[in-house]
Design a protein around this motif. Structure first.
Motif, PDB file in Angstrom:
ATOM      1  N   SER A   1      67.048  -3.049 -34.836  1.00  0.00           N
ATOM      2  CA  SER A   1      66.909  -3.503 -33.452  1.00  0.00           C
ATOM      3  C   SER A   1      67.990  -2.885 -32.577  1.00  0.00           C
TER       4      SER A   1
ATOM      5  N   GLU B   1      57.626  -7.079 -25.736  1.00  0.00           N
ATOM      6  CA  GLU B   1      57.395  -6.915 -27.172  1.00  0.00           C
ATOM      7  C   GLU B   1      58.645  -7.221 -27.984  1.00  0.00           C
ATOM      8  N   GLU B   2      59.801  -6.824 -27.470  1.00  0.00           N
ATOM      9  CA  GLU B   2      61.049  -7.148 -28.164  1.00  0.00           C
ATOM     10  C   GLU B   2      61.312  -8.649 -28.085  1.00  0.00           C
TER      11      GLU B   2
ATOM     12  N   ARG C   1      58.967 -10.908 -28.064  1.00  0.00           N
ATOM     13  CA  ARG C   1      58.059 -11.483 -29.052  1.00  0.00           C
ATOM     14  C   ARG C   1      58.650 -11.380 -30.462  1.00  0.00           C
ATOM     15  N   ARG C   2      59.189 -10.199 -30.800  1.00  0.00           N
ATOM     16  CA  ARG C   2      59.724  -9.980 -32.135  1.00  0.00           C
ATOM     17  C   ARG C   2      60.943 -10.867 -32.392  1.00  0.00           C
ATOM     18  N   GLN C   3      61.881 -10.864 -31.452  1.00  0.00           N
ATOM     19  CA  GLN C   3      63.092 -11.658 -31.645  1.00  0.00           C
ATOM     20  C   GLN C   3      62.786 -13.155 -31.593  1.00  0.00           C
TER      21      GLN C   3
ATOM     22  N   HIS D   1      60.118 -14.632 -32.741  1.00  0.00           N
ATOM     23  CA  HIS D   1      59.633 -15.013 -34.075  1.00  0.00           C
ATOM     24  C   HIS D   1      60.803 -15.172 -35.046  1.00  0.00           C
TER      25      HIS D   1
END
Length: 524
Positions: free
Chosen positions: A10, A20-21, A23-25, A27
């Protein structure tokens, strides 16, 4: 907690809010917290670190280059969690609860995500209008009089804490009174509470400019279960009037911090009404329980008060912070707290058809708190919220019964809600029980025995042993409780209220108490 196997690829890009970042972080963070809740009871409830521990573990200066979220969370796991006292642990029985929930958390997350600053209606109409709706919903559930609701002539607001609610209402009462008697008489105003009233009243009085000598903490006694006596209140007010002072504000409490004592709201309002005193009812802890019909009577008389507040972040599954304040006369708050600079002028405000919550609170900026309370009310419904509260009361009864079965202990005051105040009896410590010179017994029919009042020396010895017992229990890390001193008696407070608590945790907590009591008494 499971080991953290993170992808360290990351990097910080040019957009700190890249969807999108995010969303990823997001989760990663949810997984981290889910694991924390899954394992929280494995941690020592009371943090075992020493003062200054964290400065020794973290760098001395701000990082110049970005670090991935995974690295930061690894430091949270290794350095921050050891320094937490775990309020969400099912073995947390201290203070009052700070109950969390999935709905409360998700509402808070949504509020943080929208990140609106709803100081007036136009700044985010939904934030203001949802707040007016949910405070009416909750007010109706509590069976507050219509005069406290927007659907009547009153209204509600979500403050941060009870400290803010008391300060805002005190300032409104102050200005209302000074408009009648003149601002030159500020030094004559008197504020009333009991010696069990939350310290927030003294703090609010200090900030509001009430003379320190004019804040009354009226003594309570065991004979009234440490509730404020209307006769004592009237006596104090009469003395003050004879001295040329002006009674201003009374804070009555439904569920005091020390023992959950309940002041007789109706009778106190009757006394205060004769002197034109503003009555605020503080239901910070126990107000939530009053959505249950069997507890609603504790609020009887609130219809004669001027304002009422409860903390939804204590025992109502709504994450910190969320204090619900209702007032009969919103204009009193608005006159004292409103500011109308040119840069905030707008047609909606000028129309006087909208609520601008900046004028109901101390600060200008405000969070979208209504979302999380709305989520809680909708996600669980009144039926499940009542069952949640009742389950904690039932567990407190279990603990109370366990205490009563061990003749080394006593219940110090009657239990009203989900908190039990208890102590080791002096006779269990080998302290002689003196015969009273007069009949001066205090009965406890539920426990099937009576105790006599010991002299100060005996109580001092008893208090020392109970203090040592509590310190020993807490340092074990297995449970966490706090204390109160009422009527010169040191009592251990056992407050059931953590969202994850089950009856097995309550039974285990009592076993811990017994183990540590046995060890201390054997060496006393």
């Amino acid at each position: 907690m499971a080991s953290l196997n993170f992808d360290h690829s990351s990097v910080f890009n040019n957009n700190p809010l890249d969807p999108e970042e995010f969303r990823r972080q997001g989760h990663v963070m949810i997984d981290f917290l889910a694991d924390y809740y899954l394992n929280v009871e494995k941690y020592p409830v009371l943090s075992q670190v020493e003062p200054g521990y964290l400065r020794q573990r973290l760098p001395e200066s701000t990082p110049y280059n970005p670090e991935p979220m995974e690295t930061i969370l690894q430091d949270v796991q290794e350095h921050i969690i050891p320094g937490l006292t775990h309020w969400q642990s099912p073995n947390f029985f201290a203070y009052f609860p700070s109950s969390g929930s999935t709905a409360g958390f998700l509402g808070e997350m949504l509020s943080a995500g929208f990140n609106v600053v709803g100081f007036n209606w136009i700044a985010s109409p939904a934030a203001t209008e949802l707040e007016t709706i949910v405070v009416d919903w909750l007010g109706e559930t509590l069976k507050l009089p219509k005069s406290f609701l927007f659907s009547g002539n009153g209204g509600g607001v979500l403050q941060g804490t009870t400290c803010e609610a008391i300060l805002c209402t005190l300032v409104a009462a102050r200005d209302q009174m000074l408009s009648k008697i003149g601002r030159d008489n500020m030094r004559e105003l008197v504020v009333y509470g009991s010696d069990q009233t939350h310290i927030a009243l003294q703090k609010a009085a200090k900030i509001a400019g009430i003379h320190p000598n004019n804040v009354r903490a009226i003594k309570t006694t065991k004979s009234t279960s440490f509730a404020l006596s209307p006769d004592f209140l009237q006596s104090e007010m009469c003395k003050d009037i004879e001295a040329g002072l002006v009674p201003l504000f009374l804070c009555a409490t439904v569920g005091t911090t020390s023992t959950t004592a309940v002041d007789p709201v109706g009778a106190l309002c009757h006394v205060a009404k004769d002197y034109g005193v503003w009555v605020h009812v503080d239901g910070a802890y126990a107000g939530s329980a009053c959505i249950c019909p069997e507890f609603r009577h504790f609020m009887d008389g609130v219809e004669s008060a001027n304002s009422f507040s409860l903390n939804a972040h204590k025992w109502f599954l709504t994450t910190l912070d969320c204090c619900c304040l209702w007032v009969k006369d919103p204009s009193a708050l608005i006159k004292s707290l409103s500011t109308n600079p040119e840069y905030l002028r707008n047609k909606a405000t000028d129309s006087r058809q909208v609520v601008d919550y900046k004028d109901w609170q101390i600060t200008l900026s405000r969070k979208f708190r209504a979302l999380k309370l709305w989520f809680v009310l909708r996600s669980y419904g009144v039926a499940n919220l009542r069952n949640f509260l009742r389950s904690h009361v039932k567990m407190a009864k279990v603990f109370e019964e366990l205490v009563a079965m061990d003749k080394r202990f006593e219940i110090v005051v009657p239990r009203n809600f989900a908190m039990v105040c208890f102590r080791v009896l002096p006779k269990a410590m080998g302290i002689a029980m003196r015969k009273p010179k007069q009949s001066h017994q205090i009965g406890n029919a539920e426990n099937g025995h009576y105790k006599v009042v010991e002299d100060e020396e005996e109580e001092g010895s008893s208090n020392e042993v109970n203090q040592k017992l509590l310190e020993s229990i807490n340092m074990s890390g297995r449970v966490f409780m706090t204390h109160a001193v009422v009527g010169n008696v040191y009592a251990i407070r056992f407050a059931v209220g953590a969202t994850l608590v089950e009856e097995r945790h309550v039974i285990m907590a009592w076993k811990v108490v017994q183990e540590h009591a046995t060890a201390i008494l054997s060496t006393n």
